[in-house]
Write a protein that holds these residues in place. Structure first.
Motif, PDB file in Angstrom:
ATOM      1  N   UNK A 283       0.718  -5.582  -0.274  1.00  0.00           N
ATOM      2  CA  UNK A 283       0.357  -6.300  -1.497  1.00  0.00           C
ATOM      3  C   UNK A 283      -1.067  -6.843  -1.394  1.00  0.00           C
ATOM      4  N   UNK A 284      -1.435  -7.309  -0.211  1.00  0.00           N
ATOM      5  CA  UNK A 284      -2.807  -7.756   0.034  1.00  0.00           C
ATOM      6  C   UNK A 284      -3.791  -6.616  -0.195  1.00  0.00           C
ATOM      7  N   UNK A 285      -3.502  -5.450   0.372  1.00  0.00           N
ATOM      8  CA  UNK A 285      -4.394  -4.305   0.243  1.00  0.00           C
ATOM      9  C   UNK A 285      -4.480  -3.829  -1.207  1.00  0.00           C
ATOM     10  N   UNK A 286      -3.370  -3.905  -1.934  1.00  0.00           N
ATOM     11  CA  UNK A 286      -3.392  -3.492  -3.352  1.00  0.00           C
ATOM     12  C   UNK A 286      -4.274  -4.423  -4.174  1.00  0.00           C
ATOM     13  N   UNK A 287      -4.151  -5.736  -3.946  1.00  0.00           N
ATOM     14  CA  UNK A 287      -4.984  -6.691  -4.691  1.00  0.00           C
ATOM     15  C   UNK A 287      -6.462  -6.445  -4.411  1.00  0.00           C
ATOM     16  N   UNK A 288      -6.805  -6.173  -3.159  1.00  0.00           N
ATOM     17  CA  UNK A 288      -8.200  -5.891  -2.802  1.00  0.00           C
ATOM     18  C   UNK A 288      -8.672  -4.576  -3.417  1.00  0.00           C
ATOM     19  N   UNK A 289      -7.809  -3.554  -3.395  1.00  0.00           N
ATOM     20  CA  UNK A 289      -8.177  -2.258  -3.975  1.00  0.00           C
ATOM     21  C   UNK A 289      -8.377  -2.379  -5.485  1.00  0.00           C
ATOM     22  N   UNK A 290      -7.522  -3.149  -6.152  1.00  0.00           N
ATOM     23  CA  UNK A 290      -7.671  -3.360  -7.596  1.00  0.00           C
ATOM     24  C   UNK A 290      -8.986  -4.073  -7.903  1.00  0.00           C
ATOM     25  N   UNK A 291      -9.353  -4.999  -7.042  1.00  0.00           N
ATOM     26  CA  UNK A 291     -10.608  -5.729  -7.214  1.00  0.00           C
ATOM     27  C   UNK A 291     -11.804  -4.781  -7.105  1.00  0.00           C
ATOM     28  N   UNK A 292     -11.791  -3.925  -6.099  1.00  0.00           N
ATOM     29  CA  UNK A 292     -12.884  -2.970  -5.900  1.00  0.00           C
ATOM     30  C   UNK A 292     -12.968  -1.998  -7.071  1.00  0.00           C
ATOM     31  N   UNK A 293     -11.816  -1.546  -7.560  1.00  0.00           N
ATOM     32  CA  UNK A 293     -11.779  -0.542  -8.619  1.00  0.00           C
ATOM     33  C   UNK A 293     -12.475  -1.033  -9.886  1.00  0.00           C
ATOM     34  N   UNK A 294     -12.358  -2.336 -10.178  1.00  0.00           N
ATOM     35  CA  UNK A 294     -12.964  -2.882 -11.395  1.00  0.00           C
ATOM     36  C   UNK A 294     -14.480  -2.732 -11.382  1.00  0.00           C
ATOM     37  N   UNK A 305     -14.032  -4.748  -0.685  1.00  0.00           N
ATOM     38  CA  UNK A 305     -14.046  -3.510   0.097  1.00  0.00           C
ATOM     39  C   UNK A 305     -14.117  -3.820   1.589  1.00  0.00           C
ATOM     40  N   UNK A 306     -14.922  -4.807   1.932  1.00  0.00           N
ATOM     41  CA  UNK A 306     -15.058  -5.198   3.342  1.00  0.00           C
ATOM     42  C   UNK A 306     -13.723  -5.716   3.885  1.00  0.00           C
ATOM     43  N   UNK A 307     -13.051  -6.572   3.123  1.00  0.00           N
ATOM     44  CA  UNK A 307     -11.803  -7.136   3.613  1.00  0.00           C
ATOM     45  C   UNK A 307     -10.649  -6.135   3.542  1.00  0.00           C
ATOM     46  N   UNK A 308     -10.742  -5.187   2.629  1.00  0.00           N
ATOM     47  CA  UNK A 308      -9.738  -4.119   2.605  1.00  0.00           C
ATOM     48  C   UNK A 308      -9.805  -3.344   3.920  1.00  0.00           C
ATOM     49  N   UNK A 309     -11.019  -3.031   4.339  1.00  0.00           N
ATOM     50  CA  UNK A 309     -11.204  -2.357   5.626  1.00  0.00           C
ATOM     51  C   UNK A 309     -10.671  -3.216   6.771  1.00  0.00           C
ATOM     52  N   UNK A 310     -10.937  -4.487   6.695  1.00  0.00           N
ATOM     53  CA  UNK A 310     -10.522  -5.427   7.733  1.00  0.00           C
ATOM     54  C   UNK A 310      -9.000  -5.396   7.921  1.00  0.00           C
ATOM     55  N   UNK A 311      -8.252  -5.446   6.806  1.00  0.00           N
ATOM     56  CA  UNK A 311      -6.803  -5.603   6.886  1.00  0.00           C
ATOM     57  C   UNK A 311      -6.028  -4.301   6.845  1.00  0.00           C
ATOM     58  N   UNK A 312      -6.694  -3.184   6.630  1.00  0.00           N
ATOM     59  CA  UNK A 312      -6.009  -1.893   6.577  1.00  0.00           C
ATOM     60  C   UNK A 312      -5.841  -1.340   7.985  1.00  0.00           C
ATOM     61  N   UNK A 313      -4.611  -1.205   8.481  1.00  0.00           N
ATOM     62  CA  UNK A 313      -4.412  -0.735   9.857  1.00  0.00           C
ATOM     63  C   UNK A 313      -4.820   0.720  10.040  1.00  0.00           C
ATOM     64  N   UNK A 314      -4.958   1.467   8.947  1.00  0.00           N
ATOM     65  CA  UNK A 314      -5.322   2.875   9.050  1.00  0.00           C
ATOM     66  C   UNK A 314      -6.837   3.101   9.061  1.00  0.00           C
ATOM     67  N   UNK A 315      -7.610   2.082   8.751  1.00  0.00           N
ATOM     68  CA  UNK A 315      -9.066   2.256   8.680  1.00  0.00           C
ATOM     69  C   UNK A 315      -9.695   2.037  10.057  1.00  0.00           C
ATOM     70  N   UNK A 316     -10.904   2.499  10.206  1.00  0.00           N
ATOM     71  CA  UNK A 316     -11.630   2.318  11.466  1.00  0.00           C
ATOM     72  C   UNK A 316     -13.101   2.085  11.150  1.00  0.00           C
TER      73      UNK A 316
END
Length: 429
Positions: A283-294, A305-316
């Motif tokens: 839910x955290x990642x979705x809220x951040x992704x929705x924010x970036x999309x706007x 976008x920065x914090x989405x990367x921070x909290x996404x376990x699949x990102x590097x």
């Protein structure tokens, strides 16, 4: 920057004779009186006097526009004289109803003197294109004044709703910085029962204060033992967005919607930290992704976008140039690094030493070092997380020129102040 511009301009004014390019318009006091007596909006030019670049041409095009007689407004001017004290300028800005302009500027006031809109830059230097916008806003002036008068006279929710109704008639950017009407909303609806405070008058910090009040069970924060009302905070943000109309597709509201999506992400972040439930992280990642999309280019989009990367376990995090910086780490949260190693530095097969050389160590904890060639892991040198390992060795096979060589590792920064920075080295032993 604006202050520096003023300082430089004043210096230039002392070195060369000034010219006073002045429009044949009445000053602010006179134009407001005339606008009130004729019941017409006032369009005031603020061109900056003798220090403003191309001042005379700005004055010329505005006089031409006024002479055409196509706009139902009274033209006026505020000639910001060179050498005028900053206190006097601030007083005039208060009188015009807004905090700051980039000169040259044009300001539209309702017949009763209430600020309605402003333009600057190219729009003011070539104002022909403004005529349509000015005419459309001038037509709304009677309704705008009616709502503004109600906002001043009525108390509580009714006054706040009237202020919001007035602000909805003018450009959103001007509505957000309308000093009088946003102040009325803050004073008459502090609990945001109308949604107008969230829409026009609640800034970034005030939003977080409201969210934290909800999380903590009220301004007094009486909850004990770390308890927090996460679900109440989620409902508060979501209902506020619906109440204020921020869940609609109005492009003018994009940044405000992003602000509240960032607030929603904040609630989910706090909840995930407490529960460690992957549903909350999603839910955290979705809220951040929705924010970036706007709008990915706005301040909120970039931060989300920065914090989405921070909290996404699949990102590097990709480290190029063999240098890492404080922004490359996450605080108290592990993230994989992919350090690009130039294959030109590889001198055939053999044992190589990979080292992180800290400039500011910042308690950077690293482990799980892997050597990867063209996306395939070819060697591993594990390091215990509590040893703060910075140097490992790899048995490297022959690497061809042009191969993509990387060292993958898991890193975590435990210093939230200075962060961690340094360089990476790869040398044959």
């Amino acid at each position: 920057m604006f202050k520096h511009f003023i300082t430089i301009s004043l210096l230039l004014a002392t070195l060369a004779p000034a010219f006073a390019a002045t429009a044949s318009f009445p000053d602010v006091r006179q134009v407001k009186q005339q606008a009130k007596s004729e019941n017409k909006p006032a369009l005031i030019l603020w061109y900056g006097s003798d220090w403003m670049q191309n001042c005379s041409s700005v004055v010329s095009v505005w006089e031409k526009l006024a002479a055409q007689g196509n706009l139902p407004v009274i033209f006026g001017q505020f000639n910001d004289k060179t050498g005028q004290k900053s206190d006097d300028r601030r007083k005039m800005q208060d009188e015009l109803g807004i905090e700051q302009y980039d000169l040259p500027a044009a300001v539209l006031l309702a017949p009763d003197g209430t600020f309605m809109a402003s333009w600057n830059g190219k729009d003011v230097r070539q104002p022909e294109g403004l005529a349509k916008d000015v005419a459309a806003l001038a037509a709304k002036a009677p309704q705008f004044m009616k709502h503004a008068a109600t906002a001043r006279d009525r108390g509580g929710r009714e006054g706040a709703e009237a202020a919001g109704a007035a602000l909805k008639l003018i450009p959103y950017a001007d509505a957000r910085r309308h000093k009088e009407l946003t102040r009325i909303i803050n004073q008459k609806d502090p609990k945001n029962e109308t949604g107008m405070r969230a829409l026009f008058a609640m800034d970034h910090q005030a939003m977080y204060r409201e969210i934290n009040n909800t999380l903590n069970g009220g301004p007094d924060g009486k909850l004990k033992d770390g308890a927090r009302k996460f679900d109440d905070a989620v409902r508060y943000v979501q209902s506020t967005m619906r109440l204020s109309g921020m869940d609609k597709g109005n492009k003018a509201l994009t940044e405000t919607r992003q602000q509240w999506l960032a607030g929603l992400a904040y609630v989910y972040r706090e909840k995930f930290k407490a529960t460690k439930d992957e549903k909350d992280r999603k839910l955290l990642l979705k809220a951040l992704a929705d924010c970036v999309k706007l709008n990915p280019k706005s301040q909120y989009g970039i931060g989300a976008a920065k914090y989405h990367h921070y909290w996404d376990p699949e990102s590097f995090t990709v480290i190029e140039g063999m240098f890492y910086n404080p922004g490359d780490q996450t605080h108290n949260f592990e993230k994989d690094w992919h350090v690009l190693v130039n294959s030109k530095c590889m001198d055939g097969a053999g044992t190589y030493e990979f080292e992180l050389v800290p400039h500011e160590n910042g308690r950077l904890i690293t482990r799980n070092f892997r050597l990867v060639v063209n996306g395939k892991e070819v060697a591993k040198a594990d390091a215990a997380p509590d040893k703060d390992t910075k140097k490992v060795t790899f048995k490297v096979p022959a690497v061809k020129k042009g191969d993509k060589v990387e060292v993958w590792l898991t890193a975590e920064c435990r210093d939230g102040w200075f962060g961690c920075s340094g360089e990476c080295r790869m040398e044959k032993k």
